[in-house]
Motif scaffolding. Structure first.
Motif, PDB file in Angstrom:
ATOM      1  N   ALA A 107      29.304 -19.072 -25.022  1.00  0.00           N
ATOM      2  CA  ALA A 107      28.534 -19.457 -26.457  1.00  0.00           C
ATOM      3  C   ALA A 107      27.599 -19.193 -26.580  1.00  0.00           C
ATOM      4  O   ALA A 107      26.934 -18.367 -27.721  1.00  0.00           O
ATOM      5  CB  ALA A 107      29.475 -20.906 -27.279  1.00  0.00           C
ATOM      6  N   LEU A 108      26.686 -19.075 -25.924  1.00  0.00           N
ATOM      7  CA  LEU A 108      25.586 -19.221 -26.213  1.00  0.00           C
ATOM      8  C   LEU A 108      25.001 -17.258 -25.331  1.00  0.00           C
ATOM      9  O   LEU A 108      24.553 -17.175 -26.453  1.00  0.00           O
ATOM     10  CB  LEU A 108      24.524 -20.008 -24.677  1.00  0.00           C
ATOM     11  N   ARG A 109      25.765 -16.776 -25.214  1.00  0.00           N
ATOM     12  CA  ARG A 109      25.877 -15.484 -24.943  1.00  0.00           C
ATOM     13  C   ARG A 109      26.003 -15.162 -26.141  1.00  0.00           C
ATOM     14  O   ARG A 109      25.401 -14.465 -26.593  1.00  0.00           O
ATOM     15  CB  ARG A 109      26.943 -15.095 -23.405  1.00  0.00           C
ATOM     16  N   GLN A 110      27.566 -15.870 -26.398  1.00  0.00           N
ATOM     17  CA  GLN A 110      27.771 -14.641 -27.525  1.00  0.00           C
ATOM     18  C   GLN A 110      26.295 -14.566 -28.775  1.00  0.00           C
ATOM     19  O   GLN A 110      25.930 -14.217 -30.036  1.00  0.00           O
ATOM     20  CB  GLN A 110      29.033 -15.145 -28.292  1.00  0.00           C
ATOM     21  N   TRP A 111      25.839 -16.280 -28.597  1.00  0.00           N
ATOM     22  CA  TRP A 111      25.044 -16.692 -29.587  1.00  0.00           C
ATOM     23  C   TRP A 111      23.679 -15.467 -30.141  1.00  0.00           C
ATOM     24  O   TRP A 111      23.169 -14.919 -30.964  1.00  0.00           O
ATOM     25  CB  TRP A 111      24.868 -18.015 -29.795  1.00  0.00           C
ATOM     26  N   SER A 112      23.284 -15.620 -28.160  1.00  0.00           N
ATOM     27  CA  SER A 112      22.229 -14.803 -27.972  1.00  0.00           C
ATOM     28  C   SER A 112      22.342 -13.207 -28.358  1.00  0.00           C
ATOM     29  O   SER A 112      21.629 -12.577 -29.148  1.00  0.00           O
ATOM     30  CB  SER A 112      21.600 -14.592 -26.928  1.00  0.00           C
ATOM     31  N   GLU A 113      23.783 -13.083 -28.111  1.00  0.00           N
ATOM     32  CA  GLU A 113      23.753 -11.699 -28.564  1.00  0.00           C
ATOM     33  C   GLU A 113      23.551 -11.537 -30.548  1.00  0.00           C
ATOM     34  O   GLU A 113      23.052  -9.938 -30.806  1.00  0.00           O
ATOM     35  CB  GLU A 113      25.495 -10.859 -27.722  1.00  0.00           C
ATOM     36  N   ALA A 114      24.149 -11.724 -31.074  1.00  0.00           N
ATOM     37  CA  ALA A 114      24.142 -12.086 -32.004  1.00  0.00           C
ATOM     38  C   ALA A 114      23.402 -12.348 -33.298  1.00  0.00           C
ATOM     39  O   ALA A 114      22.686 -12.024 -34.269  1.00  0.00           O
ATOM     40  CB  ALA A 114      24.966 -12.871 -32.817  1.00  0.00           C
ATOM     41  N   PHE A 115      22.117 -12.734 -32.109  1.00  0.00           N
ATOM     42  CA  PHE A 115      21.081 -13.510 -32.939  1.00  0.00           C
ATOM     43  C   PHE A 115      19.597 -12.960 -32.416  1.00  0.00           C
ATOM     44  O   PHE A 115      18.490 -13.489 -33.257  1.00  0.00           O
ATOM     45  CB  PHE A 115      21.038 -14.630 -33.660  1.00  0.00           C
ATOM     46  N   ASP A 116      19.603 -11.886 -31.034  1.00  0.00           N
ATOM     47  CA  ASP A 116      18.443 -11.931 -30.980  1.00  0.00           C
ATOM     48  C   ASP A 116      17.543 -10.861 -31.278  1.00  0.00           C
ATOM     49  O   ASP A 116      18.304  -9.964 -31.728  1.00  0.00           O
ATOM     50  CB  ASP A 116      19.106 -11.715 -29.206  1.00  0.00           C
TER      51      ASP A 116
END
Length: 156
Positions: free
Chosen positions: A96-105
């Motif tokens: 979840a942290l990874r996917q959040w970063s991929e979406a909003f980085d």
């Protein structure tokens, strides 16, 4: 090292989880353990942490039951850190942290890896929160309510 406030007895499950895994070094250690790292030196080499900080974080993860100490798998005199079921249970959190970063980085093109299904080699789908009936849920679709009191067993 500065002593953190403990949320161990807090009624909020998010605060309690953060008490166990809420600092970034601990999450990075868990990430490396999920990737197969098991020895102190491996964690230190991968993360570039000072030995004292790594020792303290490993000890805390063992104390919280996320890692366990085991004899080295190669039969040497060393010890290894292995994920417990509780530790392996952090995998969706890291995804979840990874996917959040991929979406909003701000610079997603600089992210060096993608998470793929080992068997198919295809990217992993975005995590979703679903209701018992299968409906996709957002934060607006959920609320908190008090946990029901435990049922008392009748004597007799």
């Amino acid at each position: 090292m500065v002593k953190r406030t403990s949320f161990e007895g807090d009624a909020c499950p998010v605060a309690r989880a953060l008490d166990a895994i809420g600092d970034w070094w601990s999450l990075l250690i868990i990430r490396e353990a999920l990737s197969g790292q098991r020895r102190f030196g491996e964690f230190q080499n991968k993360l570039g942490m000072a030995k004292n900080i790594l020792s303290a974080r490993l000890r805390a993860l063992v104390d919280h039951g996320i890692l366990a100490i085991a004899p080295a798998s190669d039969g040497s005199a060393y010890q290894e850190y292995v994920l417990t079921p509780k530790g392996r249970g952090t995998f969706p959190i890291l995804v979840a942290l990874r996917q959040w970063s991929e979406a909003f980085d701000d610079r997603p093109e600089e992210i060096a890896t993608i998470l793929v299904d080992r068997a198919k080699g295809r990217p992993v789908k975005k995590l979703e929160l679903r209701a018992e009936d299968g409906r996709l849920l957002s934060s607006a679709d959920t609320t908190l309510k008090p946990r029901p009191a435990p049922r008392r067993r009748s004597a007799g």
